[in-house]
Every structure is written in C-alpha cells, then in structure tokens.
Enzyme design. Sequence first.
Site, short mmCIF file in Angstrom:
data_model
loop_
_atom_site.label_atom_id
_atom_site.label_comp_id
_atom_site.label_asym_id
_atom_site.label_seq_id
_atom_site.Cartn_x
_atom_site.Cartn_y
_atom_site.Cartn_z
N ASP A 22 -22.77 3.07 45.41
CA ASP A 22 -21.94 1.95 45.87
C ASP A 22 -21.81 0.98 44.70
O ASP A 22 -22.74 0.24 44.39
CB ASP A 22 -22.62 1.27 47.06
CG ASP A 22 -21.89 -0.02 47.46
OD1 ASP A 22 -22.09 -0.49 48.58
OD2 ASP A 22 -21.12 -0.55 46.64
N HIS A 137 -26.02 -15.61 51.45
CA HIS A 137 -24.76 -15.16 52.06
C HIS A 137 -24.94 -14.78 53.52
O HIS A 137 -23.96 -14.66 54.26
CB HIS A 137 -24.18 -13.96 51.31
CG HIS A 137 -23.81 -14.24 49.90
ND1 HIS A 137 -22.87 -15.19 49.54
CD2 HIS A 137 -24.29 -13.74 48.74
CE1 HIS A 137 -22.77 -15.23 48.22
NE2 HIS A 137 -23.62 -14.38 47.71
N ASP A 174 -26.75 -20.49 42.21
CA ASP A 174 -26.28 -19.10 42.11
C ASP A 174 -24.77 -19.14 41.83
O ASP A 174 -24.10 -20.08 42.22
CB ASP A 174 -26.55 -18.41 43.46
CG ASP A 174 -26.23 -16.92 43.42
OD1 ASP A 174 -27.16 -16.12 43.44
OD2 ASP A 174 -25.02 -16.59 43.33
N HIS A 176 -22.47 -17.38 43.04
CA HIS A 176 -21.64 -17.08 44.22
C HIS A 176 -21.81 -18.20 45.24
O HIS A 176 -22.86 -18.83 45.33
CB HIS A 176 -22.08 -15.77 44.87
CG HIS A 176 -21.95 -14.58 43.99
ND1 HIS A 176 -22.99 -14.13 43.19
CD2 HIS A 176 -20.91 -13.74 43.74
CE1 HIS A 176 -22.59 -13.06 42.51
NE2 HIS A 176 -21.32 -12.80 42.82
N ASP A 267 -27.42 -15.48 38.30
CA ASP A 267 -26.19 -14.80 37.89
C ASP A 267 -25.19 -15.81 37.34
O ASP A 267 -24.12 -15.46 36.89
CB ASP A 267 -25.59 -13.99 39.04
CG ASP A 267 -25.65 -14.74 40.37
OD1 ASP A 267 -25.50 -14.08 41.42
OD2 ASP A 267 -25.85 -15.97 40.38
N TYR A 307 -28.43 -10.50 37.81
CA TYR A 307 -28.31 -9.05 37.68
C TYR A 307 -28.37 -8.54 36.26
O TYR A 307 -28.34 -7.33 36.04
CB TYR A 307 -27.03 -8.59 38.39
CG TYR A 307 -27.01 -9.11 39.80
CD1 TYR A 307 -26.28 -10.26 40.14
CD2 TYR A 307 -27.84 -8.55 40.77
CE1 TYR A 307 -26.34 -10.79 41.41
CE2 TYR A 307 -27.92 -9.08 42.05
CZ TYR A 307 -27.16 -10.20 42.37
OH TYR A 307 -27.25 -10.75 43.62
#
Length: 678
Positions: A22, A137, A174, A176, A267, A307
């Site tokens: 994925d 999230h 973060d 995101h 990240d 990451y």
Amino acid sequence: MASGTALIYDEEMTTHKLLWSDPICDIEVPERLSSSYEQLRSYHLVERCVHVPAREGSEEEILLVHSLEHLEVAKSTQTMNEEELKRVSENYDAFFFHPSTYRCARLAVGATLQLVDAVMSGKVRNGMALVRPPGHHSQRNAANGFCLFNNVAIAAEYAKLKYGLQRILIVDWDVHHGQGTQYIFEEDPSVLYFSWHRYEHQEFWPSLKESDYDAVGLGKGKGFNINLPWNKVGMGNSDYLAAFFHVLLPTAFEFDPELVIVSSGYDSGIGDPEGQMNATPEVFAHLTHFLMQLANGKLCVILEGGYHLKSLGESVCMTVKTLLGDPVPQVSGEMAPCLSAVESIQNVRAAHKPYWKWLAYEDTSFLQNLSTKSHFLKTANSNPSTEHESKITNNNDTVKVDRFLELHMKNILFPVPPIKTATTGCEGSEHFLSEHVQLVKEMDKTEVEALVSGFYADLVKDNKTLLSLGSMFVILDKILKKEVCNGIATSPTAALSAAVALRHSVRLGFQRVLCVFVGDMQMIPNTEDGKMLIINICEKEQSGKTSCKHYFSLNWKEDAEGNDFFSAVLGFILPVAYSYQPNLTVIAVGPNRNLGISGISLLVALIQGLAESRIFAVIEDTEISLMQNVAKLLVGASTPAFGIYVPPTQEKVNRIKALRDQFQQEWKMLQCSGDIFI
Ligand SMILES: CC(O)(O)NCCCCN
Ligand SMILES: [Zn+2]
C-alpha cells in the site's frame, strides 16, 4: 518545583505493521520508533530521563473520545486473517490493521496517559512518549491517516476528568492537519487546539475545507481552534518561528493553559517525504523551549508522524535535550519568513481577531481591499524572498538527506556545560546554590583597572564598582570558554557595568552581542558597527536618541494590575533578537526599572533560546528579589510565574506596530502582515 524528564517507550509498539502493499501507508514502519529510541541512546539522552513504563489504555479511557462501535471494530481485528484485515482497513482513509494493531494502539493510549500522570503528579516536570500508531487523524468513529485511537485527545479528556483541568493547550506541529482532534474539541473552549499543516489551498491530504485558517471553532468553542495552513512546501525555520511569535505564543499566554500537550509529528522537518519542508532538527528545540515556559513547565510531548528516519531521530533528540533543560542550539538559516507564510499568518490573525484580546487592535483593512491583496501577490511573486530555495533537491532522495543531516548536526549537538550558572555569590544566592552554580573569585583591582582602561576608566571610582566589574569579567570569560552556560552579577551601577560588559564582550570576540536594558541606560555605546544590538526598555525616550537599526528605545510603563509585556516580548523583542542571531545576550536591569518582575522573568525565560543560551545578567544591587528570580531562571530551577495577564492597550499595540513597520525590512522576523510588499 518538579524536575526531571520522563521518557516512555515500549518495544511492543513496533509489532504493528503493514502486511500487504500500500504505497500510501508503507511509510509508517516500526523502525520509526526503534531508530528514534536508538538515536536517543546514542546521544546518552535515555539515561538522563526518568523511565516511565507504558501500559494499556483501558476501554473506558478509549471511550472518553471514541464510540463503542469504533472500539468493537478495533477489538475484533485481533483474530482476523490477512484477507479480513485488508477488507476492514479498506473502510478507512489511509489506515492498515495488523493482528497486533489493537494491542499497540492501546499501549499508545496508555503510554500517553502515563505521561500525563507523571507530569500532573509532579513526579517529573515534562516528558516525551514515543508511540505508534499515531493519533491526531482518528475520529470518534473512524480510524484515519495511520491513526486508530486519538492518543492526544484522550489525554486531554482524561486530564480534565482526573485533574479537573479547565484549560489545556494542544500544539500540533505535525505537517498534516489533525482533523480528528479538531472535530473532537471543535465546540470545547477548555481545549485550545493549534495546528499548522501543509495545505496548498486544499490540494494536500486530507484536503479539507475545514483545515483552512477560517475554521475557528464552533459555538462556545469559537476562537479555540487555530489552523495555520502552509500553502507552499519548503517552509523552514524562520516560517515556523514566525508562526510561534505572531500567532501561537501570544494566544497561548493569553489562554494561560494548565497543561500543554504536543501532537509532535516530525514530518514537518527537512527530508520528510510527506512534508517536503525545509525546517532543520534544531528548530524543534526552540519550539519546545517556548512551550516549556507555559503551564509552569507541565509539557507532554506525544509522537505523531515523521517518516524520514534520520530526520525524525535527530528532531526527537533535539526535543528531548531541550526538555532536559540543555542549552538551546543556534537555529540555522536565513531569518526571513517567506511571503506565503506571512500571508497565512496574517489571515489567521485576522480570523481570530474577534476572539482574543491581544488581537483587539489588529489591522484587518487588507481584507476589504482584496484587490490590493492580489496586487501585492503579483508584485510579491516577483520578489525573490517569496520562496525558500530548498536545501536539498528533493526530500525523496533519502541518502542525500542523510548526508546533509550528518553534516548539519555535527556542530549542533555540543556537550552540556558542566556548570549552568556562574555568579559572584550575590546576596541571597545561597538558597539556590546547587551543583549548577559556580561562585567566581573576585579579580584583583589592577587587572580590573587595566581592562576598564580608556573609555570608562574615569567613571570607575569606588572599590565596590571595581570588585563587581572584576567578577563580571571573570564570568564573561567563563561564558566565552563555554565553562558555564550563563552568569549573573549584581552591580552598584548596572548601567556602567552593562556598558563595560558590552565593550569587553566585543573585545573578547563575541561578534554580535544583544543587550536588553531595562530602566534608563544613561550611557549608550555606539552601535554603528552592528557588533551590538541594544533594546532599551525605558519609561521615556532617551534624550535625543531615536531608534535605528541596532538601537531601539522601547517606551513601556508597567501596567499596575499585571503583566502586559507579552506583546512587546513576542511581537517585537524576540523577532528582532532572532533576526539578529546574537552569540551572547546581556540582560541588564538599571535603577528605577519600569517593568515588573514578571515581565522581566518572561523576557529572561524566552530569550534563553538565543546565543546557545549564553546569557549574562547584570542587576542593580538594590534589586534582591529580582536577582533571585533571574538567577533561578538561569539555573533552570523554575519556570516564571508571569502574574496576571493584561492585554496591551491600543497605544502600546500601535507603538509596537510603528517599530515593526519601520524596521521589518531590516529585521524580517518582524513581518506578520502581507502589506510588506505594497
Ligand atoms: C500521523 C500523520 O499525520 O503523519 N499521518 C499522515 C497520514 C498521511 C496519509 N496520506
Ligand atoms: Zn503527519
């Protein structure tokens, strides 16, 4: 005063992993945790922390935020085979189940709550939990973006319930948007949620309209949700610091949280394939240092994303080093936020003007004449500084990033000085004397006279001044040699001592000395050569001396009720100081200071992030309690009590704005509104 830093890590959280291919999820690997922990060990940081074990979050704790249905689905996956796991995972956007996912997610929740307990009980002052799967999230009834349970949201609800907290700040750095956390607290005024995130005008995942700056919260929660969207990649250290100075910190100090929790995703750091940003690991030391000044130091840092393993590991180490109270390393790069960042900052400030006192007098006229806005965008885009040139061709070239970080971190992770503070044994210093403090012997008179010769010789009359100057020279010498991190001395004439200290420091080789002088400075050294930058906080304009690039007289009269100095420190002094990038900071407090002890404490606490925390404080010897407060701050023995928050008056806001308008081209960290290019 609680002390110590907790570190929570449990290897079992590495068992959760992707069983099929994925391309979206395959970056969330177990090595994120193990390599971060190894990096901490390699810098001898693990042994300096208090080890707190993880535990499983209970079902009841998970139900503080999530629905029973969500819990049941998660629980049911433990016995599934790969086919079933894949099918369940497909119900969510960017999530994968493994037979051990449920166990790991409960450990992530439990580890987070263990950290909250350790901090709230005073067992430690602050701490970090290295957990996965991440959380910000995940929503009441859904897994999302590698997250199953919202660790940080559960922690906030848990802290409110168990410790009766009424004001919790969640900072989400973060890259995101933690939409899960936003949804959970959208209507809750007791939890202030701040997030910056790569957005690119809704192009970037999760591509939500509600991630933009105008999502300010709902109902009673209006004003307590702050979104700072980054509409370009390549954001760097200066953009992140500007966001703290001009959006987060003024709001956070007005909110005055009882606990600060960080959704700490790395990240947003350089090299990360998701973020594509440019910020280097040491910036997280500065961000952490700022947040440590809130909530009496009660700070819980919880891992979210990150990451690129090397970038992640270095940033985690920078965070933990700062939590431990180590000196904050010099931040690298040009201190100039890009236009896009300044525009986002300006938009967020305008959106939150109705909800925060510190923004009461914010000029939002730019919203009316949007044509001008599009105008300055056109002109600005021709301006070179609207984009940061990327240090690395692209973040996907992992080896290149590793190489860059190897070199970059070499000169940053300096050893911790054996002694934190040198002092002349000022009156009343015995009570905080600890292994952190070193008494310096007096210098003999002839030596002092030799050093003071010339410019100030005739001013040095009595013995007392000579002796105080003598110990000052010894302290400055120790700071220069990095034998100590900082120092403090009292003086019968702080103005004279400060002037001598500045000249001596430049002569010793400090090429950029920042001096913040509180009170009337009397003698102002020549700052033409830029080797000094002086900010004089005084009650009235110094005779005839107007502000210029390296000398500012900031008129400020302390507010009787409380501390209204935040807007000056955050909106002016720190941005100028960070633009200047000093290699020594001198804080001097003269006679008839016009600032309260809490205002001066705020200044000392926040300014420690500069010059690798090299500070020399010289204080009028009549100011015993101030001296003690400042000494405790320099030793790291306390976080300042800032007293009652008082918002700035319109007159004071205008004074800061006038200085900003006048000097924001020289000192670009002052920029917080896009009209700079018109
Ligand atoms: C924790 C997190 O924010 O790093 N997750 C990112 C998920 C990205 C999906 N495209
Ligand atoms: Zn992320």
